[in-house]
Write an enzyme that holds these catalytic residues in place. Sequence first.
Site, PDB file in Angstrom:
ATOM      1  N   LYS A  52       0.839  -1.202   0.000  1.00 51.07           N
ATOM      2  CA  LYS A  52       0.000   0.000   0.000  1.00 51.07           C
ATOM      3  C   LYS A  52       0.878   1.258   0.000  1.00 51.07           C
ATOM      4  O   LYS A  52       0.616   2.202  -0.737  1.00 51.07           O
ATOM      5  CB  LYS A  52      -0.932  -0.016   1.230  1.00 51.07           C
ATOM      6  CG  LYS A  52      -2.054  -1.023   1.057  1.00 51.07           C
ATOM      7  CD  LYS A  52      -2.826  -1.321   2.331  1.00 51.07           C
ATOM      8  CE  LYS A  52      -3.814  -2.458   2.058  1.00 51.07           C
ATOM      9  NZ  LYS A  52      -4.513  -2.936   3.248  1.00 51.07           N
ATOM     10  N   GLN A  96      -5.001  -1.429   9.413  1.00 46.47           N
ATOM     11  CA  GLN A  96      -4.784  -2.775   8.870  1.00 46.47           C
ATOM     12  C   GLN A  96      -5.343  -3.827   9.829  1.00 46.47           C
ATOM     13  O   GLN A  96      -5.005  -3.841  11.008  1.00 46.47           O
ATOM     14  CB  GLN A  96      -3.279  -3.000   8.626  1.00 46.47           C
ATOM     15  CG  GLN A  96      -2.943  -4.288   7.932  1.00 46.47           C
ATOM     16  CD  GLN A  96      -3.468  -4.348   6.496  1.00 46.47           C
ATOM     17  OE1 GLN A  96      -3.330  -3.403   5.725  1.00 46.47           O
ATOM     18  NE2 GLN A  96      -4.089  -5.451   6.138  1.00 46.47           N
ATOM     19  N   ASP A 119     -11.329   2.936   3.592  1.00 43.02           N
ATOM     20  CA  ASP A 119     -11.624   1.507   3.469  1.00 43.02           C
ATOM     21  C   ASP A 119     -13.128   1.267   3.333  1.00 43.02           C
ATOM     22  O   ASP A 119     -13.559   0.158   3.008  1.00 43.02           O
ATOM     23  CB  ASP A 119     -11.118   0.763   4.718  1.00 43.02           C
ATOM     24  CG  ASP A 119      -9.838   0.000   4.454  1.00 43.02           C
ATOM     25  OD1 ASP A 119      -9.578  -0.313   3.276  1.00 43.02           O
ATOM     26  OD2 ASP A 119      -9.122  -0.301   5.421  1.00 43.02           O
TER      27      ASP A 119
END
Length: 311
Positions: A52, A96, A119
């Site tokens: 990422k 995460q 997200d």
Amino acid sequence: MPTILDGKQVRDAILASLRPRIAALEEAEITPGLAVVLAGANPASEIYVRHKVKACVDLGIYSEKHLPTVDVTTEEMLFLIRSLNDQPHIDGILVQLPLPDHVDDREILMAVHPLKDVDGFHPMNAGNLMTGLPGFRPCTPAGIMRMLEHYKIPIAGKRAVVIGRSNIVGKPMAMMLLHANATVTICHSKTVGLAEECRRADIVVAAIGRPGFVTPDFVNPGAVVIDVGMNRLHDRESVARIFEGNEKKLADFAAKGTVLVGDVHPAVFRDCAAYTPVPGGVGLLTIAMLMSNTVESAELRLARRRGTSIS
Ligand code: NAP
């Protein structure tokens, strides 16, 4: 011959479309910014985070990593997230998963400001998706929609079956297909007659987490098959069973001691109309959509600065 839905092609198209948008933001003196929070040392998560951050660097998106140790408390995580919410140069916050067991992940995800929730996991963004309002969409299903669009796969009026009902993939996927006017069935571990449900589908999305679970008896020969699964096989027996006669996979396993396999059995790909390979399919799109959401968030920052947005 089935069409291979190539994740690399779609990823490259998504990233190419972001470059001029990032350049336009730079002209307005805004660099999109992403904060990645990785708590504890989880080797798989570390790899995802590295990818990422690399995607950010390649595109010219600012990124910063926050690496609390594994003994971080929920309160300390909340403090970190709230401080990132207040940072004007941060457009997106990515936490995460999985978090260490003792950390309340629901509370942490709720703490991410919905306008920085790139997200798309915050209940407000889930509600926006449900009701068809603008908001950040979860990256994996959003990437799959881009894939279907890229390959001009018709959705309206088609029967779609989504196997899996997680908040990250299955449910938002079903909702996006519904908004695109598919007739959608969501299946899960308690579904009775799963293969029969799937056989009725024009589009099958498998998001289960079980290697090679979807076998040819699940799939109508003309169906489009989207394989979200990312399962690592670590024993030769399973590799030989799933990839029967595939010398290359066995050689890969011999060289690396592991092989990646989706939720769809490779035998399915002989007869369907189109499919996403694993690796090289859906997996490549998730990070591209994360970049897309971050750029969109920065554009909203610019719009707020110019007074052209109410959010
Ligand atoms: P998850 O949260 O574990 O959800 C799995 C879903 O599959 C659940 O809804 C479960 O049903 C269902 N399921 C499990 N066993 C089943 C069975 N025997 N029959 C029917 N349904 C069954 O997993 P997830 O996060 O959605 O991820 C699914 C897969 O996608 C995993 O392999 C994951 O690694 C992969 N993934 C890939 C990406 C990517 O970027 N490519 C991103 C995210 C996830 P219940 O609800 O009844 O338990």
